[in-house]
Write a protein that holds these residues in place. Structure first.
Motif, short mmCIF file in Angstrom:
data_model
loop_
_atom_site.label_atom_id
_atom_site.label_comp_id
_atom_site.label_asym_id
_atom_site.label_seq_id
_atom_site.Cartn_x
_atom_site.Cartn_y
_atom_site.Cartn_z
N GLN A 111 28.82 45.10 23.76
CA GLN A 111 29.46 45.45 25.03
C GLN A 111 29.85 44.22 25.85
OE1 GLN A 111 26.38 49.08 25.83
NE2 GLN A 111 27.72 48.57 27.53
N LEU A 112 29.59 43.03 25.33
CA LEU A 112 29.79 41.83 26.13
C LEU A 112 31.11 41.14 25.83
CD1 LEU A 112 26.23 40.22 25.88
CD2 LEU A 112 27.09 41.89 27.54
N VAL A 113 31.64 40.49 26.85
CA VAL A 113 32.86 39.69 26.72
C VAL A 113 32.68 38.45 27.59
CG1 VAL A 113 34.00 40.94 28.60
CG2 VAL A 113 35.38 39.77 26.89
N PRO A 114 33.15 37.29 27.16
CA PRO A 114 33.00 36.09 28.00
C PRO A 114 33.64 36.27 29.37
CG PRO A 114 33.63 35.48 25.77
CD PRO A 114 33.75 36.98 25.85
N HIS A 115 32.96 35.79 30.40
CA HIS A 115 33.51 35.86 31.75
C HIS A 115 34.68 34.87 31.86
CE1 HIS A 115 33.55 36.40 36.07
NE2 HIS A 115 33.46 35.10 36.27
N PRO A 116 35.85 35.32 32.33
CA PRO A 116 37.03 34.44 32.37
C PRO A 116 36.81 33.21 33.26
CG PRO A 116 37.66 36.74 32.66
CD PRO A 116 36.17 36.69 32.76
N ALA A 117 37.34 32.10 32.80
CA ALA A 117 37.19 30.84 33.54
C ALA A 117 37.88 30.92 34.90
CB ALA A 117 37.78 29.69 32.72
N GLY A 118 37.22 30.38 35.93
CA GLY A 118 37.83 30.29 37.25
C GLY A 118 37.84 31.58 38.04
N VAL A 119 37.21 32.62 37.54
CA VAL A 119 37.19 33.92 38.22
C VAL A 119 35.83 34.10 38.89
CG1 VAL A 119 37.33 36.43 37.89
CG2 VAL A 119 38.81 34.91 36.57
N SER A 120 35.81 34.51 40.16
CA SER A 120 34.55 34.71 40.86
C SER A 120 33.75 35.82 40.20
CB SER A 120 34.81 35.06 42.33
OG SER A 120 35.31 36.37 42.45
N LEU A 121 32.45 35.82 40.46
CA LEU A 121 31.59 36.85 39.87
C LEU A 121 31.93 38.23 40.42
CD1 LEU A 121 28.17 34.94 39.89
CD2 LEU A 121 29.82 35.18 38.02
N GLU A 122 32.27 38.30 41.71
CA GLU A 122 32.65 39.59 42.28
C GLU A 122 33.92 40.13 41.63
OE1 GLU A 122 30.47 37.45 45.68
OE2 GLU A 122 31.94 36.91 44.14
N LYS A 123 34.91 39.27 41.45
CA LYS A 123 36.14 39.71 40.80
C LYS A 123 35.89 40.07 39.33
CE LYS A 123 39.62 37.43 43.71
NZ LYS A 123 40.43 38.62 44.01
N GLY A 124 34.99 39.33 38.69
CA GLY A 124 34.64 39.66 37.31
C GLY A 124 34.02 41.04 37.20
N ALA A 125 33.22 41.40 38.21
CA ALA A 125 32.60 42.73 38.22
C ALA A 125 33.62 43.82 38.51
CB ALA A 125 31.48 42.78 39.25
N ALA A 126 34.78 43.45 39.01
CA ALA A 126 35.84 44.41 39.34
C ALA A 126 36.93 44.45 38.28
CB ALA A 126 36.46 44.02 40.69
N LEU A 127 36.71 43.81 37.16
CA LEU A 127 37.81 43.53 36.23
C LEU A 127 38.00 44.55 35.12
CD1 LEU A 127 40.01 41.56 35.22
CD2 LEU A 127 38.20 40.27 34.06
N TRP A 128 37.01 44.68 34.26
CA TRP A 128 37.27 45.25 32.93
C TRP A 128 37.61 46.73 32.93
CZ3 TRP A 128 38.76 41.82 29.80
CH2 TRP A 128 38.26 40.52 29.89
N SER A 129 36.87 47.53 33.66
CA SER A 129 37.15 48.96 33.65
C SER A 129 38.57 49.26 34.12
CB SER A 129 36.13 49.70 34.54
OG SER A 129 36.44 51.07 34.61
N SER A 130 38.96 48.68 35.25
CA SER A 130 40.27 48.96 35.83
C SER A 130 41.41 48.43 34.97
CB SER A 130 40.37 48.35 37.23
OG SER A 130 39.39 48.89 38.09
N TYR A 131 41.30 47.18 34.55
CA TYR A 131 42.43 46.55 33.84
C TYR A 131 42.55 47.03 32.41
CZ TYR A 131 43.54 43.69 37.83
OH TYR A 131 43.95 43.29 39.08
N LEU A 132 41.44 47.32 31.75
CA LEU A 132 41.54 47.87 30.40
C LEU A 132 42.04 49.32 30.43
CD1 LEU A 132 38.35 46.44 28.65
CD2 LEU A 132 40.70 45.57 28.57
N THR A 133 41.64 50.09 31.44
CA THR A 133 42.16 51.45 31.59
C THR A 133 43.67 51.42 31.79
OG1 THR A 133 40.10 52.33 32.51
CG2 THR A 133 42.12 53.52 33.04
#
Length: 333
Positions: A111-133
């Motif tokens: 279930q893991l994917v590397p956290h993108p470089a230069g992206v804040s932790l809060e934005k990282g937590a807001a990323l995968w579900s929305s953008y992959l959907t």
């Protein structure tokens, strides 16, 4: 085992069912990792799970949370490609066994994917579900192409904003639909070419046809359903496709098959889970999103950040359906 704080659902219902408990978190087994969680992005599935409405619903008490960012604290046997100290995102794979809402969380390494470089932790937590959907619905299900218009309903939602930005990256023309005029300028700032406000629009189908020069749509990306879905179908070209990924309006509707048959329209349900379980599609989508957030133009919007012990308030804000971006819970930063 290590004793830490975790958020658990103790029964189905309102946010009073959420409690912060102290409990032991086991060491990871083979194929698992243990994460020191940093942030959790609240998704609609978290709300449904709390109400007991999620498919294959496990029984409480249970640790919940589909999506988040954490630092690998320990590795189980047979885990490769990751190391202790790596910052990783947790993909929102539905599971009765795993949940991210704790200071430590044991997660299957798949279930893991590397956290993108230069992206804040809060934005990282807001990323995968929305953008992959959004990527799944627009590209895999809808075949979105450069230069063509696409209507995106619930345009101020986290997935709606992701879809607007992805459409721009592809070179398409995003037309957002939202309920209130107060969100128009913010939606435009995310890249929408046009914004239709349903509260002041008497005929959604006619407005779409006007904005597309009378041509109508080949593709629409819908989160609402209900009577608005009928308007989208009316606005479609011959051989058009309506990709639906949600039902913010659960009202049953009567749908005339004559319209679908006459214009050869496809009405397709879109489910992210199928992509996450397909290795090729999953990696294609992850690569697109990772590149987009590291190099632009993808930029996950965060509407609000709550402390861990305010997770109930975070859920309540999501349930208002008034946010323009993701609601994030900070666990440990």
């Amino acid at each position: 085992m290590t004793i830490v704080r975790v958020a658990r659902i103790h029964g189905f219902g309102g946010t009073d069912m959420i409690r912060i408990d102290e409990m032991e978190v086991p060491a990871p087994r083979a194929g698992e990792v243990r994460l020191r969680m940093k942030a959790h992005g609240v998704v609609r599935g978290d709300i449904l799970r709390r109400y007991g409405l999620y498919p294959a619903q496990p029984q409480p008490p249970l640790i919940f949370g589909f999506e988040g960012v954490g630092e690998i604290e320990s590795l189980g046997a047979e885990v490769s490609g990751f190391a202790i100290g790596d910052m990783v995102g947790v993909l929102p794979v539905p599971s009765a066994q795993y949940g991210v809402c704790g200071e430590l969380a044991v997660i299957d390494a798949s279930q893991l994917v590397p956290h993108p470089a230069g992206v804040s932790l809060e934005k990282g937590a807001a990323l995968w579900s929305s953008y992959l959907t959004a990527y799944n619905g627009l590209v895999f299900d809808g075949g979105l192409r450069a230069g063509e218009p696409v209507v995106i309903t619930a345009g101020s939602s986290a997935v709606g904003i992701a879809a607007i930005q992805i459409a721009r990256k592809i070179g398409a023309i995003p037309i957002a639909v939202t309920r209130g005029a107060d969100k128009v300028e913010r939606i435009r700032s995310f890249g929408a070419e046009h914004v239709i406000v349903t509260d002041t629009c008497d005929d959604l189908a006619a407005e779409i046809k006007t904005l597309t020069g009378g041509q109508g749509l080949r593709i629409a990306f819908d989160a609402v359903g209900g009577s608005q879905l009928l308007s989208l179908i009316e606005a479609m070209q011959t051989n058009g496709i309506v990709v639906n990924y949600g039902m913010l309006d659960p009202t049953p509707i009567e749908l005339s098959l004559a319209t679908l048959l006459t214009k050869a329209i496809t009405l397709r349900g879109s489910n992210l889970t199928h992509v996450l379980l397909d290795p090729i599609k999953r990696q294609t989508a992850i690569d697109f999103v990772s590149e987009g957030v590291e190099q632009g133009p993808l930029d996950p919007p965060v509407e609000a950040v709550f402390a861990f012990d305010q997770i109930g308030a975070a859920h309540e804000l999501v349930e208002t359906n008034t946010t323009a971006g993701k609601v994030v819970v900070r666990i440990s930063l």
